[in-house]
Design an enzyme around this catalytic site. Structure first.
Site: not given
Length: 349
Positions: A220, A242
């Protein structure tokens, strides 16, 4: 029928501080909610003199959305982050406390990480893009060592067919646009599925055409998920805080979302990224033909993601236009444009 509160409503300040204490850390009472739609993330300051407070005066708690990932999938994310950190790839890995990176409190799984900030990098800076290319190549060099055992893949089934079927089965579209979107999305998926490069296993299509290699990815990788710190400081440059969406897939999945603007501008950005990338590891140029198929899959996947999260009060507040006929007409137009784009020559670099 009364509206039931979302599970995240249970995350009161007392609950968050109790979760921190359950992991053996003592907060001083200061909490700040950080931006996150998928999970809930808080900055907590530790009481001076308590465990970890000297090294980490403040830590970040991430409470995972219930029923999204299994414990095994989250632990695999953590193991990947720790493997990257051990290889000196700049990611913020969760802290191991009492031998664990994943903790449970009440109905929630959560992790605790060091605090690290930054800003979005500049796409107009070729030097920064080249640096990001080297960074992603280093991440991929580690990601290529072994596949994920539990995390899903970026593929036609998971990003196209399943979310499309879910949207139609759950009546997520207004009736006036449902049929047109169903046709446009199916045409797009059919175009993508014709690509031998995305074959899940060798031999699925023409045995003379070898599917591109897959590896562990961030998956992502857009500008909002890369943070940049000043290069005149130790550890400066790009980093991830993350890996929540990490999956298996082709390397180009971590490149294409960094491209923006008209074709000439995207081509310049891609060239700078690959200039850096190929200083560290080879890049299979056939993957450039996957940029438009992957972009198309993300359109379908993203709409389903929003629809599935609509019971979370954070989503209607942030995505007010979602779900209207005009939203879906815009999606239909984009899917048709993407179906045409997939027939055009791919970007070159």
């Amino acid at each position: 029928m009364p509206h039931l509160p979302h599970p995240f409503a249970a995350l009161t300040p007392d609950f968050v501080l109790d979760a921190l204490a359950s992991a053996g850390l003592e907060g001083d009472g200061r909490l700040m909610a950080l931006n996150s739609y998928e999970n809930r993330v808080y900055l907590a300051h530790l009481e001076p003199g308590t465990p970890l407070a000297d090294a980490h005066p403040a830590v970040v708690l991430k409470f995972y959305r219930p029923n999204r990932w299994s414990a095994a999938q989250i632990e695999e994310e953590h193991a990947f982050a720790l493997e990257l950190a051990a290889a000196e790839v700049p990611v913020v890995a969760p802290l191991a406390i009492a031998g664990r990176t994943l903790h449970a409190h009440g109905d929630f799984l959560f992790s605790i990480s060091p605090r690290r900030g930054g800003r979005a990098p500049e796409l107009g800076d070729d030097e920064a893009l080249e640096w990001i290319g080297r960074f992603l190549a280093r991440l991929h060099a580690v990601g290529a060592r072994a596949p994920f055992a539990h995390r899903p893949a970026v593929d036609v089934a998971g990003y196209g067919t399943e979310p499309r079927d879910w949207l139609l089965a759950h009546g997520a579209l207004p009736l006036e646009v449902e049929r047109e979107w169903a046709e446009a999305s199916q045409e797009a998926i059919d175009s993508i599925a014709d690509s031998a490069l995305l074959a899940p296993t060798p031999g699925t299509f023409d045995p003379e055409i070898r599917p591109v290699a897959t590896l562990r990815l961030h998956a992502d990788c857009h500008l909002g998920n890369i943070l940049w710190t000043p290069t005149d400081r130790p550890g400066g440059g790009p980093h991830f805080v993350d890996l929540d969406d990490c999956r298996g897939g082709p390397a180009v999945q971590d490149l294409w979302m960094l491209l923006a603007g008209e074709r000439a501008e995207s081509q310049r950005q891609l060239g700078a990224l690959l200039d850096g990338y190929e200083q560290v590891r080879p890049f299979d140029r056939r993957e450039l033909a996957l940029i438009e198929p992957l972009r198309t899959l993300r359109l379908i996947h993203y709409s389903a993601w929003l629809a599935r999260r609509w019971d979370d009060p954070a989503f209607p507040a942030a995505f007010a236009g979602f779900g209207t006929p005009d939203y879906w007409r815009g999606q239909i137009q984009m899917l048709r444009e993407q179906t045409e784009a997939m027939q055009a020559p791919p970007l070159v670099a």
